[in-house]
Design a protein around this motif. Structure first.
Motif, PDB file in Angstrom:
ATOM      1  N   HIS A  51      -3.123   7.784   8.349  1.00 27.77           N
ATOM      2  CA  HIS A  51      -2.446   6.756   9.150  1.00 27.77           C
ATOM      3  C   HIS A  51      -1.123   6.258   8.565  1.00 27.77           C
ATOM      4  CE1 HIS A  51      -5.927   6.523  11.756  1.00 27.77           C
ATOM      5  NE2 HIS A  51      -6.674   6.526  10.667  1.00 27.77           N
ATOM      6  N   GLY A  52      -0.787   6.669   7.368  1.00 24.70           N
ATOM      7  CA  GLY A  52       0.469   6.250   6.751  1.00 24.70           C
ATOM      8  C   GLY A  52       0.291   5.053   5.832  1.00 24.70           C
ATOM      9  N   ALA A  53       1.204   4.932   4.883  1.00 26.99           N
ATOM     10  CA  ALA A  53       1.127   3.878   3.865  1.00 26.99           C
ATOM     11  C   ALA A  53       1.291   2.481   4.444  1.00 26.99           C
ATOM     12  CB  ALA A  53       2.179   4.116   2.786  1.00 26.99           C
ATOM     13  N   LYS A  54       1.876   2.364   5.626  1.00 28.78           N
ATOM     14  CA  LYS A  54       2.059   1.045   6.236  1.00 28.78           C
ATOM     15  C   LYS A  54       0.794   0.555   6.934  1.00 28.78           C
ATOM     16  CE  LYS A  54       6.999   1.389   6.731  1.00 28.78           C
ATOM     17  NZ  LYS A  54       8.164   1.192   7.566  1.00 28.78           N
ATOM     18  N   SER A  55      -0.246   1.405   6.974  1.00 32.21           N
ATOM     19  CA  SER A  55      -1.503   1.035   7.635  1.00 32.21           C
ATOM     20  C   SER A  55      -2.697   1.308   6.729  1.00 32.21           C
ATOM     21  CB  SER A  55      -1.677   1.846   8.928  1.00 32.21           C
ATOM     22  OG  SER A  55      -0.602   1.680   9.788  1.00 32.21           O
ATOM     23  N   PRO A  56      -2.783   0.628   5.578  1.00 37.18           N
ATOM     24  CA  PRO A  56      -3.919   0.884   4.687  1.00 37.18           C
ATOM     25  C   PRO A  56      -5.231   0.369   5.284  1.00 37.18           C
ATOM     26  CG  PRO A  56      -2.710  -0.998   3.907  1.00 37.18           C
ATOM     27  CD  PRO A  56      -1.931  -0.438   5.065  1.00 37.18           C
ATOM     28  N   LEU A  57      -6.321   0.903   4.798  1.00 40.58           N
ATOM     29  CA  LEU A  57      -7.643   0.472   5.244  1.00 40.58           C
ATOM     30  C   LEU A  57      -7.934  -0.951   4.793  1.00 40.58           C
ATOM     31  CD1 LEU A  57     -10.244   1.350   6.666  1.00 40.58           C
ATOM     32  CD2 LEU A  57     -11.019   2.279   4.478  1.00 40.58           C
ATOM     33  N   PHE A  58      -7.532  -1.292   3.577  1.00 37.20           N
ATOM     34  CA  PHE A  58      -7.680  -2.660   3.073  1.00 37.20           C
ATOM     35  C   PHE A  58      -6.442  -3.036   2.279  1.00 37.20           C
ATOM     36  CE2 PHE A  58     -10.029   0.170   0.210  1.00 37.20           C
ATOM     37  CZ  PHE A  58      -9.466  -0.094  -1.016  1.00 37.20           C
ATOM     38  N   GLY A  59      -6.208  -4.342   2.170  1.00 41.49           N
ATOM     39  CA  GLY A  59      -4.966  -4.836   1.582  1.00 41.49           C
ATOM     40  C   GLY A  59      -4.969  -5.005   0.076  1.00 41.49           C
ATOM     41  N   GLU A  60      -6.144  -5.055  -0.552  1.00 47.46           N
ATOM     42  CA  GLU A  60      -6.196  -5.276  -1.994  1.00 47.46           C
ATOM     43  C   GLU A  60      -5.649  -4.072  -2.764  1.00 47.46           C
ATOM     44  OE1 GLU A  60      -9.853  -7.591  -0.505  1.00 47.46           O
ATOM     45  OE2 GLU A  60      -8.770  -5.815   0.068  1.00 47.46           O
ATOM     46  N   LYS A  61      -5.107  -4.359  -3.924  1.00 46.12           N
ATOM     47  CA  LYS A  61      -4.548  -3.323  -4.782  1.00 46.12           C
ATOM     48  C   LYS A  61      -5.656  -2.615  -5.553  1.00 46.12           C
ATOM     49  CE  LYS A  61      -1.145  -2.691  -8.402  1.00 46.12           C
ATOM     50  NZ  LYS A  61      -0.170  -3.309  -9.284  1.00 46.12           N
ATOM     51  N   LEU A  62      -5.490  -1.322  -5.756  1.00 49.11           N
ATOM     52  CA  LEU A  62      -6.388  -0.548  -6.608  1.00 49.11           C
ATOM     53  C   LEU A  62      -5.778  -0.465  -8.001  1.00 49.11           C
ATOM     54  CD1 LEU A  62      -7.136   2.131  -3.975  1.00 49.11           C
ATOM     55  CD2 LEU A  62      -8.931   1.068  -5.340  1.00 49.11           C
ATOM     56  N   TYR A  63      -6.607  -0.632  -9.021  1.00 49.41           N
ATOM     57  CA  TYR A  63      -6.154  -0.571 -10.409  1.00 49.41           C
ATOM     58  C   TYR A  63      -6.780   0.640 -11.087  1.00 49.41           C
ATOM     59  CZ  TYR A  63      -4.507  -5.301  -9.664  1.00 49.41           C
ATOM     60  OH  TYR A  63      -3.845  -6.398  -9.187  1.00 49.41           O
ATOM     61  N   ALA A  64      -6.033   1.263 -11.989  1.00 48.67           N
ATOM     62  CA  ALA A  64      -6.541   2.386 -12.769  1.00 48.67           C
ATOM     63  C   ALA A  64      -7.152   1.844 -14.051  1.00 48.67           C
ATOM     64  CB  ALA A  64      -5.411   3.362 -13.075  1.00 48.67           C
ATOM     65  N   TRP A  65      -8.479   1.835 -14.115  1.00 50.19           N
ATOM     66  CA  TRP A  65      -9.185   1.381 -15.303  1.00 50.19           C
ATOM     67  C   TRP A  65      -9.737   2.604 -16.044  1.00 50.19           C
ATOM     68  CZ3 TRP A  65     -12.472  -3.625 -14.152  1.00 50.19           C
ATOM     69  CH2 TRP A  65     -11.597  -4.677 -13.818  1.00 50.19           C
ATOM     70  N   LYS A  66     -10.270   2.373 -17.198  1.00 48.60           N
ATOM     71  CA  LYS A  66     -10.743   3.451 -18.070  1.00 48.60           C
ATOM     72  C   LYS A  66     -11.724   4.395 -17.374  1.00 48.60           C
ATOM     73  CE  LYS A  66     -13.045   4.212 -22.494  1.00 48.60           C
ATOM     74  NZ  LYS A  66     -13.643   3.578 -23.667  1.00 48.60           N
TER      75      LYS A  66
END
Length: 108
Positions: A51-66
């Motif tokens: 759907h494109g980056a302007k239409s994410p499934l959810f608004g929260e940010k994903l973080y890269a953890w260990k």
């Protein structure tokens, strides 16, 4: 000011990851916190690819953890459960059948 307003509108239009997490836990077997985070990551990535980056499934940010990707709000909500399977909770299901079908497809 316009940028703040646009960002607020974007967050309001996006679904909350905790609602998606609740659906996943309720409808699929043996969902650990780590598996939940990875399913949210895959769902977000696949949805954005379709759907494109302007239409994410959810608004929260994903973080890269260990140990993999993390949505902090979901992590904080379920952190007290430890590493085992998460119990289902009653949460409002405010998304439509297309989103449910999409999540079911990701889980397969």
């Amino acid at each position: 000011m316009r940028l703040k307003l646009a960002h607020s509108l974007f967050i309001m239009l996006s679904m909350e990851a905790i609602i998606l997490a609740s659906y996943i836990i309720k409808n699929y077997d043996d969902i650990s916190p780590m598996k939940l985070q990875k399913l949210l990551y895959y769902a977000q990535g696949y949805y954005v690819a379709l759907h494109g980056a302007k239409s994410p499934l959810f608004g929260e940010k994903l973080y890269a953890w260990k140990h993999g990707p993390v949505v902090k709000t979901v992590y904080n909500h379920y952190a007290h459960h430890g590493a085992g399977a998460l119990p289902a909770e009653k949460m409002p299901g405010i998304f439509d059948g297309d989103i449910r079908d999409f999540l079911d497809e990701i889980h397969r």
